[in-house]
Structures are given as C-alpha cells and as structure tokens.
Design an enzyme around this catalytic site. Structure first.
Site, PDB file in Angstrom:
ATOM      1  N   LYS A 174       0.741  -1.078   0.132  1.00 36.22           N
ATOM      2  CA  LYS A 174       0.092  -0.057   0.013  1.00 36.22           C
ATOM      3  C   LYS A 174       0.844   1.312  -0.269  1.00 36.22           C
ATOM      4  O   LYS A 174       1.782   1.254   0.922  1.00 36.22           O
ATOM      5  CB  LYS A 174      -0.775  -0.052   1.091  1.00 36.22           C
ATOM      6  CG  LYS A 174      -1.773  -1.315   1.452  1.00 36.22           C
ATOM      7  CD  LYS A 174      -2.351  -1.114   2.569  1.00 36.22           C
ATOM      8  CE  LYS A 174      -1.716  -1.535   3.890  1.00 36.22           C
ATOM      9  NZ  LYS A 174      -2.303  -1.415   5.206  1.00 36.22           N
ATOM     10  N   THR A 205      -7.165  10.014   8.572  1.00 32.52           N
ATOM     11  CA  THR A 205      -6.726   8.639   8.110  1.00 32.52           C
ATOM     12  C   THR A 205      -6.503   7.586   9.150  1.00 32.52           C
ATOM     13  O   THR A 205      -5.688   6.689   8.990  1.00 32.52           O
ATOM     14  CB  THR A 205      -5.363   8.740   6.995  1.00 32.52           C
ATOM     15  OG1 THR A 205      -4.284   9.347   7.890  1.00 32.52           O
ATOM     16  CG2 THR A 205      -5.621   9.610   5.766  1.00 32.52           C
ATOM     17  N   GLY A 207      -7.136   4.487  10.872  1.00 25.19           N
ATOM     18  CA  GLY A 207      -7.756   3.167  10.667  1.00 25.19           C
ATOM     19  C   GLY A 207      -8.162   2.795   9.134  1.00 25.19           C
ATOM     20  O   GLY A 207      -8.770   1.880   8.735  1.00 25.19           O
ATOM     21  N   THR A 208      -7.279   3.595   8.196  1.00 21.13           N
ATOM     22  CA  THR A 208      -7.544   3.275   6.991  1.00 21.13           C
ATOM     23  C   THR A 208      -6.939   1.843   6.399  1.00 21.13           C
ATOM     24  O   THR A 208      -7.641   1.107   5.640  1.00 21.13           O
ATOM     25  CB  THR A 208      -6.534   4.190   5.748  1.00 21.13           C
ATOM     26  OG1 THR A 208      -5.183   4.189   6.502  1.00 21.13           O
ATOM     27  CG2 THR A 208      -7.249   5.744   5.933  1.00 21.13           C
ATOM     28  N   GLY A 209      -5.661   1.461   6.985  1.00 27.11           N
ATOM     29  CA  GLY A 209      -5.306   0.081   6.683  1.00 27.11           C
ATOM     30  C   GLY A 209      -6.130  -0.958   7.175  1.00 27.11           C
ATOM     31  O   GLY A 209      -6.418  -2.017   6.462  1.00 27.11           O
ATOM     32  N   CYS A 210      -6.869  -0.934   8.409  1.00 27.89           N
ATOM     33  CA  CYS A 210      -7.965  -1.900   9.120  1.00 27.89           C
ATOM     34  C   CYS A 210      -8.914  -1.994   8.214  1.00 27.89           C
ATOM     35  O   CYS A 210      -9.520  -3.049   8.001  1.00 27.89           O
ATOM     36  CB  CYS A 210      -8.094  -1.518  10.365  1.00 27.89           C
ATOM     37  SG  CYS A 210      -6.758  -1.271  11.472  1.00 27.89           S
TER      38      CYS A 210
HETATM   39  N1  LIG Z   1      -4.833  10.562   1.806  1.00 30.56           N
HETATM   40  C1  LIG Z   1      -5.360   9.462   1.064  1.00 30.56           C
HETATM   41  N2  LIG Z   1      -5.947   9.480  -0.018  1.00 30.56           N
HETATM   42  C2  LIG Z   1      -6.407   8.577  -0.744  1.00 30.56           C
HETATM   43  N3  LIG Z   1      -6.039   7.300  -0.392  1.00 30.56           N
HETATM   44  C3  LIG Z   1      -5.370   7.125   0.605  1.00 30.56           C
HETATM   45  C4  LIG Z   1      -4.866   8.291   1.363  1.00 30.56           C
HETATM   46  N4  LIG Z   1      -3.906   7.497   2.406  1.00 30.56           N
HETATM   47  C5  LIG Z   1      -4.016   6.508   2.243  1.00 30.56           C
HETATM   48  N5  LIG Z   1      -4.897   5.962   1.156  1.00 30.56           N
HETATM   49  C6  LIG Z   1      -4.905   4.672   0.910  1.00 30.56           C
HETATM   50  O1  LIG Z   1      -5.723   4.016   1.859  1.00 30.56           O
HETATM   51  C7  LIG Z   1      -5.381   2.666   1.934  1.00 30.56           C
HETATM   52  C8  LIG Z   1      -4.672   2.253   3.249  1.00 30.56           C
HETATM   53  O2  LIG Z   1      -3.357   2.683   3.018  1.00 30.56           O
HETATM   54  P1  LIG Z   1      -2.087   2.971   4.220  1.00 30.56           P
HETATM   55  O3  LIG Z   1      -0.952   3.045   3.524  1.00 30.56           O
HETATM   56  O4  LIG Z   1      -2.615   4.407   4.637  1.00 30.56           O
HETATM   57  O5  LIG Z   1      -2.508   1.793   5.186  1.00 30.56           O
HETATM   58  P2  LIG Z   1      -1.639   1.957   6.515  1.00 30.56           P
HETATM   59  O6  LIG Z   1      -0.702   2.754   6.779  1.00 30.56           O
HETATM   60  O7  LIG Z   1      -1.612   0.490   6.971  1.00 30.56           O
HETATM   61  O8  LIG Z   1      -3.007   2.272   7.440  1.00 30.56           O
HETATM   62  P3  LIG Z   1      -2.967   2.546   9.161  1.00 30.56           P
HETATM   63  O9  LIG Z   1      -2.693   3.836   9.409  1.00 30.56           O
HETATM   64  O10 LIG Z   1      -4.433   2.291   9.601  1.00 30.56           O
HETATM   65  O11 LIG Z   1      -2.089   1.787   9.760  1.00 30.56           O
HETATM   66  C9  LIG Z   1      -4.455   2.280   0.634  1.00 30.56           C
HETATM   67  O12 LIG Z   1      -5.130   1.934  -0.375  1.00 30.56           O
HETATM   68  C10 LIG Z   1      -3.813   3.733   0.497  1.00 30.56           C
HETATM   69  O13 LIG Z   1      -3.323   3.885  -0.892  1.00 30.56           O
HETATM   70  C1  LIG Z   2      -5.882  -2.206  17.547  1.00 31.69           C
HETATM   71  C2  LIG Z   2      -5.111  -1.234  16.375  1.00 31.69           C
HETATM   72  N1  LIG Z   2      -4.970  -2.086  15.085  1.00 31.69           N
HETATM   73  C3  LIG Z   2      -4.433  -1.199  13.930  1.00 31.69           C
HETATM   74  C4  LIG Z   2      -4.036  -0.116  14.236  1.00 31.69           C
HETATM   75  C5  LIG Z   2      -3.425   0.676  13.154  1.00 31.69           C
HETATM   76  O1  LIG Z   2      -4.137   1.730  12.552  1.00 31.69           O
HETATM   77  C6  LIG Z   2      -4.535   0.680  15.432  1.00 31.69           C
HETATM   78  N2  LIG Z   2      -4.291   2.105  15.577  1.00 31.69           N
HETATM   79  N3  LIG Z   2      -4.897  -0.032  16.607  1.00 31.69           N
END
Ligand SMILES: Nc1ncnc2c1ncn2[C@@H]1O[C@H](COP(=O)(O)OP(=O)(O)OP(=O)(O)O)[C@@H](O)[C@H]1O
Ligand SMILES: Cc1ncc(CO)c(N)n1
Length: 265
Positions: A174, A205, A207-210
């Site tokens: 990602k 942003t 929780g985007t990854g979750c």
């Molecule tokens: N500002 C943004 N605008 C559009 N898409 C985004 C943005 N930030 C992240 N994304 C997308 O959101 C999804 C999650 O990616 P990200 O790399 O943020 O995950 P993460 O770092 O694991 O998240 P977390 O912060 O929850 O750990 C991906 O598809 C990424 O391309």
């Molecule tokens: C419990 C938990 N899982 C994943 C993340 C990453 O976003 C977080 N902040 N908290």
C-alpha cells in the site's frame, strides 16, 4: 447463507481502527462479523495511551469458541502483539479452511509501536506462509523484506519477494505513505495489478489500513476473486477517506457510511 468473516485484532475504543473498524466494514459490506481480541488498547485519534494483552492461551480459547460453532468464510488478522500470540494465531488459522488476510500491523498511525520487536521472525516463519494475501504499507514492507522502498518498481520487487521468498500467496503493497496519487501494487505470484485513486487532502486517516484489509476479507468471504476483492475494497476505503470525519483532536476516523451513500444504496 450469509457470509461470515472473523477478525483477530486489537481494539480501538474510539472506534476508528482495529476490531471496531473491521466490524463496521463487515457490516457495511453485508457480511456477518465475528471478532477475537488480541489486545485491549487504550487509544484515540491522538495516539496510544496504554495496552493490555490477552494471554496467548485465551486467544486460542476465543478462536476455538468461534470455529467450533460458527461457519468462517474468511479470516483476517491485524495487531498480534507478541510472539506467543503469533504462534497461537498460526496454530488456529491452520485449522480454518478459508482465505486468510494478514494486515501486518506494526505501528499505529500515531507512530506508537504495536508489536514486540522480536515478532518479525515468527511472522515470517509461521504466519506469512499461511496468507491468501498480506497487506503491508511501505514501512511494514520495508521491515519485512529488510530493504528500503522508494519507487513503484521497489514496491513490485517487495511484493514479489514476499510471495516467492516468504511464501504468501499474494501481497498488496500500500502506497498511502508516498507522495502523489494513492497507489497500491498487487501481485499473486503470477499476475500484477496497480490500483490507483486520487490522494485526498485530509489528516483523517486513522484506521485506513484496518478498513482496507477488512473490506478485502469481507469480499473474499462472499466469494469474490482476489483481484475483484481488492478492486472493490480500494473503492470502499477511498470513499471512506473522502468522507472521513473530523472527530477527535488528532487524525480522525474513516467514514463507513460513505460507500453505500456514494452508490445511493
Ligand atoms: N490521503 C489519502 N487519499 C487517498 N487514499 C489514501 C490516502 N491515504 C491512504 N490511502 C489509501 O488507503 C489505503 C490504506 O493505506 P495506508 O498506507 O494508509 O495503510 P496503513 O498505513 O496500513 O493504515 P493505518 O494508518 O491504518 O495503519 C491504501 O489504499 C492507500 O493507498
Ligand atoms: C488495534 C489497532 N490495530 C491497528 C491499528 C493501526 O491503525 C491501530 N491503531 N490499532
């Protein structure tokens, strides 16, 4: 029959990440959600204030409670903070005959570490080989493969390494942490696809990854192909970021109502 998905993850009492984000995503995508708690986390949009881990044996007991009674059509794991818990999750997931999505959560969006430093080896040895798909962000992928990632070509090489050397069936790297468009690279051992969306100018942003990995899990539980699951989930997470909430004093949460709203469902 309704599709059933299980998340094995940590909690977020402020509702933006972890199990709370996963269950909201499952619900919005029409999937029956189930959850096993690895760690109770005191956190909010500004950061992590404290963590309280489950004993690994109690993690096992929770997964057994689900799998001895309920159908599981897909399973995901998020925060698995200790080596003992990783072993317990691997032992249980081996008994679940369903797609397994790994979100290799290492640090919270706020920068707080969420796993033991020594956990990486266990991840490689036991968990990654079980993955139908693993979804690291760039810093997580760098830690997994041990080299830095700058370009899209580097993202491709990381995905290839995770599949061919470490044994995941597919890897989605990602690019949320890069500049420019929000670009992710998917490789399944033979085919590539690059998923792009406009970068939304927001600090919200959390929780985007979750949300993304939970959407992939929900789609897989419904029988979508891997590539279709990622395609739908990319639309889901982009909508959720586009309409994210300015709630709390830090990085606000994604909006799970956005996907259906944008489709007028
Ligand atoms: N500002 C943004 N605008 C559009 N898409 C985004 C943005 N930030 C992240 N994304 C997308 O959101 C999804 C999650 O990616 P990200 O790399 O943020 O995950 P993460 O770092 O694991 O998240 P977390 O912060 O929850 O750990 C991906 O598809 C990424 O391309
Ligand atoms: C419990 C938990 N899982 C994943 C993340 C990453 O976003 C977080 N902040 N908290």
């Amino acid at each position: 029959m309704i599709s059933c998905a299980l998340t094995i993850a940590g909690t977020d009492p402020s509702g933006g990440a972890g199990i709370q984000a996963d269950l909201k995503t499952f619900q919005e995508l029409g999937v029956y959600g189930m959850s096993v708690v690895t760690s109770v986390v005191a956190q909010n949009t500004t950061g992590v204030q404290g963590v309280h881990h489950m004993p690994a044996s109690f993690l096992t007991e929770q997964v057994r409670s689900v799998r001895y009674d309920m159908p599981i059509h897909a399973v995901k794991s998020g925060m698995i903070p200790t080596v003992d818990m990783m072993r317990a999750v691997a032992d249980q997931v081996e008994h679940i005959d369903a797609p397994y999505v790994i979100d290799p959560v290492m640090v919270a969006q706020s920068g707080d570490e969420l796993i033991e430093e020594s956990a990486m080896e266990m991840w490689k040895e036991r968990l990654i080989p079980l993955a139908t798909i693993i979804t690291p962000n760039i810093p997580e992928a760098e830690k997994i493969i041990g080299t830095s990632i700058h370009s899209v070509e580097d993202m491709r090489e990381a995905a290839e390494h995770i599949c061919t050397v470490l044994g995941a069936s597919a890897a989605l790297i990602k690019g949320g942490h890069r500049d420019g468009e929000a670009l992710d690279v998917l490789y399944d051992g033979s085919e590539w696809e690059v998923f792009t969306a406009e970068r939304i100018d927001t600090a919200n942003t959390h929780g985007t990854g979750c949300t993304y990995s939970a959407a992939i899990t929900a789609c897989l539980s419904q029988g979508h192909s891997l590539f279709d699951s990622v395609r739908i989930s990319k639309e889901y997470v982009t909508a959720a970021i586009r309409e994210s909430f300015s709630l709390g004093h830090g990085s606000g949460p994604t909006n799970h109502f956005a996907w259906r709203k944008e489709r007028s469902i």
